[in-house]
Design a protein around this motif. Structure first.
Motif, mmCIF file in Angstrom:
data_model
loop_
_atom_site.group_PDB
_atom_site.id
_atom_site.type_symbol
_atom_site.label_atom_id
_atom_site.label_comp_id
_atom_site.label_asym_id
_atom_site.label_seq_id
_atom_site.Cartn_x
_atom_site.Cartn_y
_atom_site.Cartn_z
ATOM 1 N N ILE A 1 -11.509 5.295 6.177
ATOM 2 C CA ILE A 1 -11.549 5.637 7.693
ATOM 3 C C ILE A 1 -11.086 4.607 8.728
ATOM 4 O O ILE A 1 -10.267 4.624 9.447
ATOM 5 N N GLN A 2 -11.655 3.410 8.252
ATOM 6 C CA GLN A 2 -11.198 2.184 9.235
ATOM 7 C C GLN A 2 -9.988 1.376 8.803
ATOM 8 O O GLN A 2 -9.357 0.936 9.686
ATOM 9 N N ALA A 3 -9.490 1.359 7.623
ATOM 10 C CA ALA A 3 -8.637 0.518 7.225
ATOM 11 C C ALA A 3 -7.293 1.199 6.861
ATOM 12 O O ALA A 3 -6.162 0.311 6.444
ATOM 13 N N MET A 4 -7.164 2.354 6.908
ATOM 14 C CA MET A 4 -5.799 3.098 6.179
ATOM 15 C C MET A 4 -4.786 2.644 7.049
ATOM 16 O O MET A 4 -3.448 2.349 6.863
ATOM 17 N N GLU A 5 -4.969 2.725 8.456
ATOM 18 C CA GLU A 5 -4.133 2.722 9.361
ATOM 19 C C GLU A 5 -3.418 0.947 9.388
ATOM 20 O O GLU A 5 -2.373 0.726 9.477
ATOM 21 N N HIS A 6 -4.158 0.194 9.119
ATOM 22 C CA HIS A 6 -4.095 -1.315 9.001
ATOM 23 C C HIS A 6 -3.280 -1.440 7.795
ATOM 24 O O HIS A 6 -2.238 -2.339 7.587
ATOM 25 N N LEU A 7 -3.708 -0.873 6.576
ATOM 26 C CA LEU A 7 -2.949 -1.194 5.186
ATOM 27 C C LEU A 7 -1.807 -0.707 5.629
ATOM 28 O O LEU A 7 -0.723 -1.189 4.931
ATOM 29 N N ILE A 8 -1.442 0.585 5.942
ATOM 30 C CA ILE A 8 0.007 0.978 6.335
ATOM 31 C C ILE A 8 0.713 0.081 6.807
ATOM 32 O O ILE A 8 2.231 -0.053 6.720
ATOM 33 N N HIS A 9 0.313 -0.686 7.949
ATOM 34 C CA HIS A 9 1.161 -1.401 8.951
ATOM 35 C C HIS A 9 1.351 -2.867 8.106
ATOM 36 O O HIS A 9 2.382 -3.281 8.060
ATOM 37 N N SER B 1 -8.243 14.721 -0.816
ATOM 38 C CA SER B 1 -7.203 15.480 -0.184
ATOM 39 C C SER B 1 -6.945 15.259 1.251
ATOM 40 O O SER B 1 -6.000 15.243 2.038
ATOM 41 N N GLN B 2 -8.295 14.922 2.084
ATOM 42 C CA GLN B 2 -8.271 14.821 3.526
ATOM 43 C C GLN B 2 -7.544 13.436 3.593
ATOM 44 O O GLN B 2 -6.606 13.378 4.599
ATOM 45 N N PHE B 3 -7.892 12.507 2.904
ATOM 46 C CA PHE B 3 -6.996 11.022 3.099
ATOM 47 C C PHE B 3 -5.526 11.132 2.747
ATOM 48 O O PHE B 3 -4.914 10.670 3.327
ATOM 49 N N THR B 4 -5.327 12.130 1.752
ATOM 50 C CA THR B 4 -4.086 12.235 1.334
ATOM 51 C C THR B 4 -3.174 12.770 2.684
ATOM 52 O O THR B 4 -1.991 12.593 3.033
ATOM 53 N N GLU B 5 -3.840 13.979 3.010
ATOM 54 C CA GLU B 5 -3.201 14.632 4.421
ATOM 55 C C GLU B 5 -2.964 13.605 5.502
ATOM 56 O O GLU B 5 -1.996 13.684 6.187
ATOM 57 N N ILE B 6 -4.046 12.706 5.699
ATOM 58 C CA ILE B 6 -3.570 11.865 6.816
ATOM 59 C C ILE B 6 -2.545 10.861 6.369
ATOM 60 O O ILE B 6 -1.631 10.566 7.255
ATOM 61 N N PHE B 7 -2.251 10.186 5.335
ATOM 62 C CA PHE B 7 -1.362 9.627 4.858
ATOM 63 C C PHE B 7 -0.067 10.023 5.006
ATOM 64 O O PHE B 7 0.859 9.641 5.442
ATOM 65 N N ILE B 8 0.128 11.418 4.579
ATOM 66 C CA ILE B 8 1.474 12.138 4.612
ATOM 67 C C ILE B 8 1.840 12.717 5.868
ATOM 68 O O ILE B 8 2.799 13.345 5.925
ATOM 69 N N LYS B 9 0.965 12.658 6.957
ATOM 70 C CA LYS B 9 1.130 13.194 7.950
ATOM 71 C C LYS B 9 2.291 12.602 8.603
ATOM 72 O O LYS B 9 3.168 13.250 9.243
ATOM 73 N N GLN B 10 2.449 11.362 8.369
ATOM 74 C CA GLN B 10 3.832 10.664 8.722
ATOM 75 C C GLN B 10 4.765 10.488 7.605
ATOM 76 O O GLN B 10 4.259 9.832 6.850
ATOM 77 N N GLN B 11 5.700 11.342 7.558
ATOM 78 C CA GLN B 11 6.376 11.253 6.526
ATOM 79 C C GLN B 11 7.226 9.879 6.266
ATOM 80 O O GLN B 11 7.585 9.564 4.861
ATOM 81 N N LEU C 1 0.580 13.264 -5.154
ATOM 82 C CA LEU C 1 1.283 14.420 -5.608
ATOM 83 C C LEU C 1 0.040 15.216 -6.116
ATOM 84 O O LEU C 1 0.013 16.423 -6.054
ATOM 85 N N LYS C 2 -1.004 14.676 -6.820
ATOM 86 C CA LYS C 2 -2.107 15.368 -7.474
ATOM 87 C C LYS C 2 -3.039 16.131 -6.227
ATOM 88 O O LYS C 2 -3.518 17.143 -6.386
ATOM 89 N N GLN C 3 -2.986 15.508 -5.044
ATOM 90 C CA GLN C 3 -3.783 15.779 -3.913
ATOM 91 C C GLN C 3 -3.133 16.890 -3.242
ATOM 92 O O GLN C 3 -3.917 18.105 -2.908
ATOM 93 N N GLN C 4 -1.686 16.759 -2.696
ATOM 94 C CA GLN C 4 -0.981 17.564 -1.790
ATOM 95 C C GLN C 4 0.074 17.720 -2.544
ATOM 96 O O GLN C 4 1.193 17.221 -1.835
ATOM 97 N N GLY C 5 0.486 18.433 -3.750
ATOM 98 C CA GLY C 5 1.530 18.238 -4.495
ATOM 99 C C GLY C 5 2.872 18.869 -3.632
ATOM 100 O O GLY C 5 3.899 18.266 -3.326
ATOM 101 N N PRO C 6 2.764 20.398 -3.321
ATOM 102 C CA PRO C 6 3.994 20.878 -2.460
ATOM 103 C C PRO C 6 4.198 20.110 -1.415
ATOM 104 O O PRO C 6 5.626 19.735 -1.074
ATOM 105 N N GLN C 7 3.582 19.672 -0.310
ATOM 106 C CA GLN C 7 3.866 18.803 0.805
ATOM 107 C C GLN C 7 4.576 17.708 0.512
ATOM 108 O O GLN C 7 5.681 17.402 0.941
#
Length: 931
Positions: A37-45, A90-100, A129-135
């Motif tokens: 919750i707290q670090a994903m945005e910073h890690l992507i940066h 699955s929720q964290f994957t959805e957050i990560f791939i929200k920005q293509q 791919l395991k969590q949100q394969g089609p997307q």
């Protein structure tokens, strides 16, 4: 965690940020939710801004992997957590791939060669791919070169990355045909097969298993990739997978798994659900490369694990299904026993043996069904083993027919069902074998007369055996009687059969018996629909009245519908392979479900039809048969007319070719005549030079004395001329013989043409054209005859020249009288020259006579087309000989001219002689025009 996130976001020093990310990584497994919750945005940066430092990028990727992945340690898992864990990943994957852009950034990082970046990147992408394969698949598909960049992982020299790359591609290719095609055309088949070979084929480890799973993803239900796999000759590379030794004991669990997947991969290529053309081409390729032979070797080997043997039988079944060449090979395979037995017999022995595993017996039944599928030759071979004329009386060997009969009447209900279904497949869509099977007689007990196979089946049916046995026998009888009126007659001939069926249908029995009631209704309906009314007591109308009285039409139709409404019927209709969870569920066969669909509707209509409608239907059938006969007759007439038309077209083409050949011959003759004219003019010039040569020769004797060597050379040349004339006389004699043959054949052709002209008046137009061509040929022959007469006149002039040369030679002798010896030699040589000149003149006169006779013969044979062509050919040959002769004369005269020039004698120019000759020709032409 919050402090570490602040350090990652605000620290200016790279080392501080790196330490903070390392600390987050260490906390991410235990405090997954908080770190995510707290670090994903910073890690992507960090991934976006600090790409120059591979160490911090690696820590960030590992942290994201720990947050998103559900692959936790076993000791950390609790029974009440798995569902919550799945939702969290699955929720964290959805957050990560929200920005293509995040996925695109990850694809870029995977391209890095640094191990600490590439490996965690591959693992993170696999987890996404395991969590949100089609997307994720869709994002990668639209990313430029996205799939191609991931394919490079298979070429990585580090096995860890290569192996995880295989796992990544497994997730990437799941249920996405577009990505499967791209991966296949990026040379995936070649690379995966190379990895399997390097790892030791079936003896390899888990890497081989992963590669095989990826190959299945690429090929299953993907016709394009299957065709690409076959066209790329990759089927041939599968053969080494199935090489087994003599000692097959002690296989490892991994080898069994690998071989199982390899067999499944073969089945993917030849699955009955594939398009028939693609399946057939793969089946033929497997036979030609020896793959089928290798599978049959495993089938007959000893010590093979039971599950591998079962899957091998299923694989061989689908490789031979519907492919005649493969079915013929399988029929020739023998088991390594003493004496050798056919593989089919050995398999059937397993099928009717109740001690064998249920799955193995189902596989053998499927193999037997596939062997007989669209294989009338194989069906005939199986049925022939039941006929009285082919049964082995000695009992030394067991045939397939005997095994099926033994299984049909054994105490094991599963054997009864399997044998009945197998025998039904031997009769599938083959009316001839249905009739032949009526001849089979069975000896039930000692002292009792034999009974037919059909009667024995109905006897067992009426004895109230198990439901499975009765269902199998009823399916066999329905298949046997369908579309075979003779078998229906035999069935109805037994007076106990119809009452038994009506009694079974009319009773109100339990749910288990409803299936038997439905099959009895189907059998009775077949007996009505395919009834030819040959038995008076069991005509169609009487059987329908019996149903109306004892059962009722509505009740009959309701019982008939029990079949298609049954759950086991729906399962069997899905695919050809018999797959049942337990022996009790083994009730319906796939091919029989097709028969039920075909007959259920027509039987229902037939039950409600009145006798008048039946009569009308029979009349319509008769009318249709008559119409078909008329259509067949006209088709035959049209075929005959087409053949005649083709023959006439060929004749027209032949005549056209002959006409073109004649025209070409005429053109050739015209050119030859022109050449003869040129040769004639050249000969005149050469004759003038010859006269000049004789005159100058006498002067040479007076001026330069006698040249003895020149005289001897002249004698040799005269000898050559004499030989040439003798050769010409031989050729003329051959021509005389040919003319005599032409005269005799002319008479025969005359009579033949008279008869052909009366019978073939339709060819008058063609004859007129041929007559015109003959007229042109005649005119050309006349031109040739005039040319020949001119040559004769020139020969006469040559004789006159020779005569005029005599006094000159006399003067030469007087001059040479000063030397007595020389004078004597000269006189003798002069006499010899005179004699040779006379001989030449006589030979020329005979040549003239022969030419006159040939001209008269040509005039006689002008009316015959074919003989004229032969004469033209002979004339061409004669003219060629004359050209050769003239060419020799030209050479000789030119040689004499050169000798005269060497002796110093003047020689007239050719232009003067040609001008004189041309003037003579003009005068001759004017005289001919006046005439």
């Amino acid at each position: 965690i919050q402090k570490l996130c602040d350090r990652v976001a605000s620290s200016t020093l790279l080392d501080d940020r790196r330490d903070a990310v390392r600390a987050l990584k260490s906390l991410s497994k235990k405090y997954r939710l908080e770190v995510g919750i707290q670090a994903m945005e910073h890690l992507i940066h960090v991934l976006q801004t600090d790409r120059s430092d591979s160490e911090i990028i690696g820590y960030a990727l590992d942290t994201l992997y720990n947050v998103i992945s559900n692959d936790l340690e076993e000791e950390e898992q609790e029974e009440n957590l798995p569902k919550q864990v799945d939702d969290l990943g699955s929720q964290f994957t959805e957050i990560f791939i929200k920005q293509q852009e995040n996925v695109t950034l990850l694809l870029t990082l995977v391209e890095e060669f640094d191990f600490h970046v590439r490996w965690p990147g591959v693992k993170l992408l696999t987890s996404l791919l395991k969590q949100q394969g089609p997307q994720v698949q869709q994002i990668i598909l639209v990313s430029p070169m996205g799939v191609s960049r991931l394919m490079d992982l298979l070429a990585d020299s580090r096995e860890v990355i290569r192996n995880d790359g295989v796992l990544l591609l497994q997730q990437l290719t799941k249920s996405n045909a577009a990505i499967q095609k791209i991966v296949a055309f990026e040379n995936a088949f070649e690379r995966l097969l190379d990895i399997i070979t390097e790892e030791g084929n079936s003896d390899g480890g888990i890497v081989v298993e992963d590669c095989l799973l990826l190959l299945q993803n690429l090929l299953k239900n993907n016709n394009s990739n299957q065709n690409f796999f076959k066209e790329g000759s990759y089927i041939q590379r599968m053969k080494p997978w199935f090489e087994v030794g003599d000692d097959n004991c002690g296989w490892s669990a991994q080898k069994v798994t690998n071989l199982h997947l390899m067999l499944q991969l073969v089945r993917v290529l030849v699955s009955p659900t594939n398009p028939p053309g693609a399946t057939s081409s793969c089946q033929k390729a497997m036979f030609h490369c020896g793959l089928l032979q290798q599978l049959c070797t495993i089938l007959m080997a000893t010590g093979v694990p039971a599950d591998i043997l079962t899957e091998t039988i299923n694989t061989v079944s689908e490789v031979i299904r519907g492919c005649q060449i493969n079915q013929d090979y399988f029929a020739s395979v023998n088991a390594p026993s003493n004496p050798p037995r056919p593989a089919i017999v050995v398999l059937l022995m397993s099928m009717v043996n109740e001690r064998q595993p249920f799955v193995l017996r189902c596989a053998v039944l499927y193999c037997f069904q596939c062997f007989l599928y669209k294989n009338q030759k194989g069906q005939g071979e199986i049925v022939s083993t039941l006929l009285p004329s082919t049964i082995d009386a000695t009992g030394n060997s067991v045939s397939a027919g005997q095994l099926l009969c033994g299984g049909l009447f054994s105490t094991d209900s599963l054997s009864n069902w399997c044998a009945a279904v197998a025998l039904a497949h031997a009769l599938q869509e083959n009316a001839t074998l249905k009739e032949q099977l009526l001849r089979v007689q069975l000896a039930t007990s000692i002292g009792n007369p034999p009974v037919s196979l059909l009667q024995q089946c109905t006897n067992i049916l009426s004895q109230g055996s198990k439901v499975q046995t009765r269902v199998g026998l009823l399916m066999l009888l329905c298949t046997w009687l369908s579309n075979c009126s003779i078998a229906v007659t035999h069935f109805l001939h037994n007076p106990a059969n119809v009452p038994f069926l009506t009694g079974q249908i009319a009773e109100n029995l339990g749910e288990e018996e409803q299936l038997v009631q439905g099959l009895c209704a189907l059998l009775l309906g077949i007996s009505i629909y395919y009834n030819d009314n040959s038995l008076e007591n069991y005509r169609k109308e009487k059987l329908k009245q019996l149903i109306e009285k004892r059962i009722g039409r509505e009740n009959f139709i309701e019982k008939l519908g029990f079949i298609s409404k049954h759950e086991l019927y729906s399962r069997a209709a899905q695919k050809p392979q018999p797959s049942f969870s337990s022996p009790d569920h083994m009730m319906f066969d796939h091919e029989f479900t097709k028969l039920v669909k075909e007959l259920e509707g027509v039987i229902s209509k037939a039950i409600y039809k009145s006798s008048e409608e039946d009569k009308k239907e029979e009349e319509v059938k008769k009318t249709l048969e008559q119409h078909d006969n008329i259509v067949t007759h006209y088709k035959k007439v049209i075929r005959e007319q087409d053949q005649e038309l083709e023959e006439l077209k060929q004749q027209v083409n032949t005549l056209k070719c002959q006409n073109e050949q004649l025209q070409a011959t005429v053109t050739q003759q015209v050119s030859q005549i022109q050449q003869h004219k040129d040769q004639y003019n050249l000969l005149k010039v050469q004759l003038g030079k010859d006269n000049q040569h004789h005159n100058s020769h006498s002067e040479t004797f007076q001026m330069n004395g006698i040249q003895l060597e020149e005289v001897s050379k002249l004698k040799e040349e005269l000898e050559e001329w004499k030989n040439k004339h003798e050769l010409l006389q031989g050729q003329l004699r051959e021509k005389d013989a040919m003319i005599e043959k032409l005269k005799s054949s002319q008479l025969e052709m005359g009579t033949t043409e008279q008869s052909s002209q009366t019978s073939k008046s339709s060819g008058s137009e063609l004859n007129n054209e041929i007559q015109k061509e003959l007229e042109t040929l005649r005119s050309q022959i006349q031109l040739q005859s005039t040319e020949i007469s001119k040559l004769q006149s020139e020969n006469q002039k040559l004789q006159l020249m020779n005569a005029a040369a005599d006094p000159v030679l006399g003067d030469c002798g007087a001059t040479a009288a000063k030397n007595p010896e020389v004078e004597g030699r000269l006189l003798q040589e002069v006499k010899e020259l005179k004699n040779e000149v006379k001989a030449l003149s006589e030979e020329k006169a005979s040549l003239k006579q022969h030419l006159d006779s040939s001209n008269s013969t040509v005039a006689i044979l002008q009316d015959q087309k074919s003989k004229l062509q032969q004469e033209v050919a002979e004339s061409k040959k004669e003219q060629d000989d004359l050209l050769v002769l003239l060419a020799d004369q030209d050479q000789k005269l030119s040689a004499l001219k050169n000798k005269l020039k060497e002796l110093g004698e003047p020689v007239e120019d050719e232009d003067d002689i040609e001008s004189g000759d041309q003037a003579d020709e003009d005068e001759d032409g004017e005289e001919e025009e006046q005439d």
